[in-house]
Every structure is written in C-alpha cells, then in structure tokens.
Write a protein that holds these residues in place. Structure first.
Motif, mmCIF file in Angstrom:
data_model
loop_
_atom_site.group_PDB
_atom_site.id
_atom_site.type_symbol
_atom_site.label_atom_id
_atom_site.label_comp_id
_atom_site.label_asym_id
_atom_site.label_seq_id
_atom_site.Cartn_x
_atom_site.Cartn_y
_atom_site.Cartn_z
ATOM 1 N N PRO A 77 0.820 -30.234 91.784
ATOM 2 C CA PRO A 77 0.114 -30.326 90.391
ATOM 3 C C PRO A 77 -1.477 -30.511 90.583
ATOM 4 C CG PRO A 77 0.762 -32.450 91.106
ATOM 5 C CD PRO A 77 1.249 -31.542 92.088
ATOM 6 N N LEU A 132 2.136 -32.767 100.902
ATOM 7 C CA LEU A 132 0.939 -32.205 101.547
ATOM 8 C C LEU A 132 -0.244 -33.441 101.695
ATOM 9 C CD1 LEU A 132 -0.645 -30.149 102.960
ATOM 10 C CD2 LEU A 132 -1.267 -29.196 100.726
ATOM 11 N N GLY A 133 -0.688 -33.833 100.346
ATOM 12 C CA GLY A 133 -1.665 -34.808 100.341
ATOM 13 C C GLY A 133 -1.413 -36.216 100.305
ATOM 14 N N ASN A 134 -0.234 -36.397 100.032
ATOM 15 C CA ASN A 134 0.433 -37.936 99.897
ATOM 16 C C ASN A 134 -0.434 -38.471 98.741
ATOM 17 O OD1 ASN A 134 0.812 -41.018 101.590
ATOM 18 N ND2 ASN A 134 2.170 -40.216 100.086
ATOM 19 N N TRP A 138 -6.414 -34.883 104.714
ATOM 20 C CA TRP A 138 -7.756 -34.896 103.999
ATOM 21 C C TRP A 138 -7.616 -36.237 103.364
ATOM 22 C CZ3 TRP A 138 -4.007 -30.974 103.043
ATOM 23 C CH2 TRP A 138 -4.265 -29.606 103.842
ATOM 24 N N TYR A 185 -4.166 -28.818 91.309
ATOM 25 C CA TYR A 185 -5.150 -27.858 90.652
ATOM 26 C C TYR A 185 -4.944 -27.517 89.225
ATOM 27 C CZ TYR A 185 -6.756 -27.922 95.695
ATOM 28 O OH TYR A 185 -7.400 -28.000 96.851
HETATM 29 P P1 4NP Z 1 0.180 -33.609 96.732
HETATM 30 O O1 4NP Z 1 -1.077 -32.779 96.048
HETATM 31 O O2 4NP Z 1 0.393 -32.918 98.095
HETATM 32 O O3 4NP Z 1 1.170 -33.531 95.841
HETATM 33 O O4 4NP Z 1 -0.411 -35.006 97.148
HETATM 34 C C1 4NP Z 1 -2.095 -32.378 96.717
HETATM 35 C C2 4NP Z 1 -3.173 -33.101 96.777
HETATM 36 C C3 4NP Z 1 -4.415 -32.757 97.452
HETATM 37 C C4 4NP Z 1 -4.282 -31.329 98.016
HETATM 38 C C5 4NP Z 1 -3.372 -30.767 98.161
HETATM 39 C C6 4NP Z 1 -1.987 -31.401 97.378
HETATM 40 N N1 4NP Z 1 -5.501 -31.192 98.510
HETATM 41 O O5 4NP Z 1 -5.469 -29.851 99.143
HETATM 42 O O6 4NP Z 1 -6.544 -31.813 98.641
#
Ligand code: 4NP
Length: 176
Positions: free
Chosen positions: A140, A18-20, A54, A142
């Motif tokens: 992970p 989602l966030g990379n 984001w 939150y």
């Molecule tokens: P990722 O984790 O998808 O593993 O990078 C996230 C990082 C930030 C957010 C969501 C998931 N966010 O909503 O800001």
C-alpha cells in the motif's frame, strides 16, 4: 501430544514484507490482538521483519498506524528490522506478504521448506485467506488510504483463519 501442545514452548510466528513498516507490522499487531482476544497470548511468540533495509529502526508508516488505530489496534513502539538468515531457524512459521518476499526469504535458505519436516514452514500469508485472490497482500506504500484499509481487512480475516488452524492443529487451550 503434538509438538506445540499446551505443555510445549510457544509457537514462533514471523510475518515478512519488504519494508517492515506497512504490511508485516500490521499483520504482527493484528495477529497478536486476535490471539490475545482468544486468551491464547501464552501460546505464541510473534514478530515481523522486512527483506529490505531502507526502514530499519523506523516506526510503522503513519497511514498504517492510523488505519490500525481506527480498528482499535495500537502499533506504538514497533520498529522495523531486516529479515536475516537466522530467522529461518528462530521461527516455526514464516508468512510472506507477497511472492517477491517469499522468493527473497527462500534465497537466504533454499532448503528451509524441507528442514525439520512438518514443524517448519514458510509460505504466503494469504494462502489462508478465504478470499485469496492472487495470494498476495498488495503493497500500500505508494497508494492512497483505501489501500491501507484493504490491507487491514485482508490481514484481519486471514489472521482469524490462521489462529483457528493453529488452535485446531495444536489443541491450544484458551486462558481467558
Ligand atoms: P511494506 O511497504 O513492505 O508493506 O512495509 C513498503 C514500505 C516501504 C517501501 C516499500 C514497501 N520502500 O520501498 O521504501
């Protein structure tokens, strides 16, 4: 000779979350380390992206970086970018970290799984995990530190299996 055999171009692999900033960049870094350790760096082009915008331009989450560092993997210099429709044609294999990511990826190119026959594939990363549970890498972001460690471990064991499969399928030659 198979499509991605030694004489061909590198296999292009993309990891998507989602966030990379947590799951897909650590998958990119770990997968790169696995192929480097096996002398297969020449055989792959590896990248990651996020379906959300984001965190575009941000480095990976400091907790993810610290976890990777404890396992000897450095994530310095990595920056988040957003998944684009062009990624469907730029990569041979796209690995989604969870089912929402997969759905969002396919929404940008619903015909993708059928396109180019067996060469192009988009699927859940943990389909290759020997202990796949629900086939998803849990977000992970939150949670606490234990979540980052769990993500690292599932990403490492899954990457080892994926590289095993690529080696077998394409007859990759190790250059150690
Ligand atoms: P990722 O984790 O998808 O593993 O990078 C996230 C990082 C930030 C957010 C969501 C998931 N966010 O909503 O800001």
């Amino acid at each position: 000779m198979s499509e991605h055999s030694e004489a061909d171009r590198p296999i292009r692999v993309l990891f998507v979350c989602l966030g990379n900033i947590c799951r897909s960049p650590v998958a990119e870094a770990v997968f790169r380390d696995v192929v480097r350790r096996r002398g297969l760096g020449h055989a792959f082009e590896i990248d990651s992206s996020g379906t959300g915008s984001w965190h575009v331009g941000h480095p990976p989450d400091s907790r993810m970086r610290a976890t990777a560092e404890r396992h000897g993997i450095n994530m310095d210099g990595m920056r988040a970018r957003q998944f684009t429709a062009g990624d469907h044609s730029d990569f041979d294999h796209i690995f989604a970290m969870d089912k929402d990511n997969l759905q969002d990826i396919l929404a940008l190119d619903p015909g993708a799984p059928q396109r180019d026959g067996s060469r192009y594939r988009v699927r859940l990363f943990r389909e290759a995990d020997p202990e796949p549970e629900d086939f998803q890498v849990p977000d992970p972001y939150y949670g606490g530190d234990a979540g980052f460690e769990r993500v690292f471990e599932m990403v490492l064991r899954t990457s080892e299996v994926l590289v095993d499969r690529f080696e077998e399928e394409f007859g990759l030659v190790r250059k150690l």
